[in-house]
Design an enzyme around this catalytic site. Sequence first.
Site, PDB file in Angstrom:
ATOM      1  N   GLN A  34      13.045  14.236 -47.338  1.00  0.00           N
ATOM      2  CA  GLN A  34      13.314  15.627 -47.709  1.00  0.00           C
ATOM      3  C   GLN A  34      14.702  15.808 -48.324  1.00  0.00           C
ATOM      4  OE1 GLN A  34      12.271  17.253 -43.904  1.00  0.00           O
ATOM      5  NE2 GLN A  34      13.630  15.859 -42.807  1.00  0.00           N
ATOM      6  N   TYR A  64      16.779  29.718 -30.483  1.00  0.00           N
ATOM      7  CA  TYR A  64      15.645  28.805 -30.669  1.00  0.00           C
ATOM      8  C   TYR A  64      15.715  27.610 -29.716  1.00  0.00           C
ATOM      9  CZ  TYR A  64      12.573  25.454 -33.023  1.00  0.00           C
ATOM     10  OH  TYR A  64      11.606  24.533 -33.310  1.00  0.00           O
ATOM     11  N   GLU A 109      12.580  11.308 -34.069  1.00  0.00           N
ATOM     12  CA  GLU A 109      12.876  12.104 -35.270  1.00  0.00           C
ATOM     13  C   GLU A 109      12.593  11.228 -36.481  1.00  0.00           C
ATOM     14  OE1 GLU A 109      14.224  15.212 -36.575  1.00  0.00           O
ATOM     15  OE2 GLU A 109      14.028  14.087 -38.448  1.00  0.00           O
ATOM     16  N   GLY A 141       6.692  11.096 -35.502  1.00  0.00           N
ATOM     17  CA  GLY A 141       6.262  11.543 -34.176  1.00  0.00           C
ATOM     18  C   GLY A 141       4.775  11.328 -33.934  1.00  0.00           C
ATOM     19  N   ASP A 159       9.814  20.027 -31.625  1.00  0.00           N
ATOM     20  CA  ASP A 159      10.755  20.841 -32.418  1.00  0.00           C
ATOM     21  C   ASP A 159      10.574  20.431 -33.867  1.00  0.00           C
ATOM     22  OD1 ASP A 159      12.813  22.209 -33.539  1.00  0.00           O
ATOM     23  OD2 ASP A 159      14.407  20.995 -32.656  1.00  0.00           O
ATOM     24  N   SER A 160       9.543  20.988 -34.473  1.00  0.00           N
ATOM     25  CA  SER A 160       9.123  20.475 -35.770  1.00  0.00           C
ATOM     26  C   SER A 160       9.367  21.483 -36.876  1.00  0.00           C
ATOM     27  CB  SER A 160       7.638  20.115 -35.664  1.00  0.00           C
ATOM     28  OG  SER A 160       6.886  20.773 -36.637  1.00  0.00           O
ATOM     29  N   ASP A 162       8.228  23.177 -40.674  1.00  0.00           N
ATOM     30  CA  ASP A 162       6.977  23.848 -41.035  1.00  0.00           C
ATOM     31  C   ASP A 162       5.938  22.838 -41.548  1.00  0.00           C
ATOM     32  OD1 ASP A 162       8.068  26.374 -40.391  1.00  0.00           O
ATOM     33  OD2 ASP A 162       9.137  26.382 -42.299  1.00  0.00           O
ATOM     34  N   TYR A 228      15.297  32.820 -39.104  1.00  0.00           N
ATOM     35  CA  TYR A 228      13.978  32.242 -39.384  1.00  0.00           C
ATOM     36  C   TYR A 228      13.128  33.312 -40.078  1.00  0.00           C
ATOM     37  CZ  TYR A 228      14.760  27.959 -36.633  1.00  0.00           C
ATOM     38  OH  TYR A 228      15.218  26.760 -36.166  1.00  0.00           O
TER      39      TYR A 228
HETATM   40  N1  AAT Z   1      16.213  22.282 -34.166  1.00  0.00           N
HETATM   41  C1  AAT Z   1      16.149  22.635 -35.527  1.00  0.00           C
HETATM   42  C2  AAT Z   1      14.884  23.110 -35.934  1.00  0.00           C
HETATM   43  C3  AAT Z   1      13.915  22.438 -36.568  1.00  0.00           C
HETATM   44  S1  AAT Z   1      14.187  20.832 -36.933  1.00  0.00           S
HETATM   45  C4  AAT Z   1      12.691  20.048 -37.321  1.00  0.00           C
HETATM   46  C5  AAT Z   1      12.900  18.520 -37.419  1.00  0.00           C
HETATM   47  O1  AAT Z   1      11.603  17.915 -37.421  1.00  0.00           O
HETATM   48  C6  AAT Z   1      13.612  18.006 -38.663  1.00  0.00           C
HETATM   49  O2  AAT Z   1      14.771  17.301 -38.286  1.00  0.00           O
HETATM   50  C7  AAT Z   1      12.583  17.082 -39.341  1.00  0.00           C
HETATM   51  O3  AAT Z   1      13.150  15.960 -39.982  1.00  0.00           O
HETATM   52  C8  AAT Z   1      11.727  16.678 -38.146  1.00  0.00           C
HETATM   53  N2  AAT Z   1      10.368  16.189 -38.471  1.00  0.00           N
HETATM   54  C9  AAT Z   1       9.525  16.633 -39.428  1.00  0.00           C
HETATM   55  N3  AAT Z   1       8.375  15.936 -39.420  1.00  0.00           N
HETATM   56  C10 AAT Z   1       8.471  15.011 -38.432  1.00  0.00           C
HETATM   57  C11 AAT Z   1       7.594  13.994 -37.934  1.00  0.00           C
HETATM   58  N4  AAT Z   1       6.384  13.790 -38.476  1.00  0.00           N
HETATM   59  N5  AAT Z   1       8.033  13.240 -36.889  1.00  0.00           N
HETATM   60  C12 AAT Z   1       9.246  13.435 -36.340  1.00  0.00           C
HETATM   61  N6  AAT Z   1      10.115  14.382 -36.777  1.00  0.00           N
HETATM   62  C13 AAT Z   1       9.737  15.167 -37.806  1.00  0.00           C
HETATM   63  C14 AAT Z   1      12.663  23.200 -36.882  1.00  0.00           C
HETATM   64  C15 AAT Z   1      12.907  24.383 -37.754  1.00  0.00           C
HETATM   65  C16 AAT Z   1      11.746  25.333 -37.877  1.00  0.00           C
HETATM   66  C17 AAT Z   1      11.801  26.113 -39.165  1.00  0.00           C
HETATM   67  C18 AAT Z   1      10.971  27.342 -39.136  1.00  0.00           C
HETATM   68  N7  AAT Z   1      10.800  27.937 -40.448  1.00  0.00           N
END
Ligand code: AAT
EC number: 2.5.1.16
Length: 292
Positions: A34, A64, A109, A141, A159-160, A162, A228
């Site tokens: 990304q 959050y 992550e 993940g 904590d993913s 979108d 958000y």
């Molecule tokens: N705590 C901050 C909020 C987040 S972070 C979401 C994290 O998920 C990012 O660091 C991203 O790199 C990670 N991520 C994405 N896909 C995967 C995956 N398949 N496996 C592991 N990690 C992943 C969330 C913000 C929400 C936004 C709302 N609009």
Amino acid sequence: VIPGWFSEISPMWPGEAHSLKVEKILFQGKSDYQDVIVFQSATYGKVLVLDGVIQLTERDECAYQEMITHLPLCSIPNPKKVLVIGGGDGGVLREVARHTSVEQIDICEIDKMVVDVSKQYFPNVAVGYDDPRVNLIIGDGVAFLKNAAEGTYDAVIVDSSDPIGPAKELFEKPFFESVNRALRPGGVVCTQAESIWLHMNIIEDIVSNCREIFKGSVNYAWTSVPTYPSGVIGFMLCSTEGLEVDFKKPVNPIDADESSIKSHGPLKFYNSEIHSAAFCLPSFAKKVIDSK
Ligand code: AAT
């Protein structure tokens, strides 16, 4: 687009865009997964943006991170093994670490750049990595959970980002099935579950998948996060078959834990009253969620 302002534009919230005034761009990079931007905003502190979407600001990240962590962990007695999926900034780790019963905190992550950038620009968030119980895995993940041993975790926190981009599969049924397998009986999961104002269709799908998979309880909670989309975000909280979990009644109140406050400072947002209140839904959302 207004010069000097960041606007969050996405097909996931068509026809609207929340904007923040930019003082200075601090970092711009492209990882394998990304686009990563960090900027200093005029009124929300530093901001982390992935693929054009705000992940956190220094001013409101507490809402959050505290809610996505303490809603599950305060709903069960003595959580010991916790898994975080995503959350590379470290904020959820910081919150999990408040729980003295926790012995092991695994985090998976996908993007190492998020971890590195957070350590450099968000020390008060990435402080979560300093806890010796934390074990960081850089990877997807979905794959991690597929290979996780059955019945391992007391709690899984997803904590993913979108469901456009690397997090897409974290919203799909096979992923929830792996979470269910990796949890012990009576274990709990809390996943980022978007906005009741914007994403009732996504929420509907998550709820119906979760009702099929998690044989304990399935509940939706929400909270206010000004930066958000639509200013709110929700969480799907489910428990596995076994010991009964009543998410609306926190049995493990962290806001009363003196030793945690001493070592980690007071909570800024979460308390036991807001925990219970988070499960009260507006009628339009309640109708859809209860019907699934
Ligand atoms: N705590 C901050 C909020 C987040 S972070 C979401 C994290 O998920 C990012 O660091 C991203 O790199 C990670 N991520 C994405 N896909 C995967 C995956 N398949 N496996 C592991 N990690 C992943 C969330 C913000 C929400 C936004 C709302 N609009």
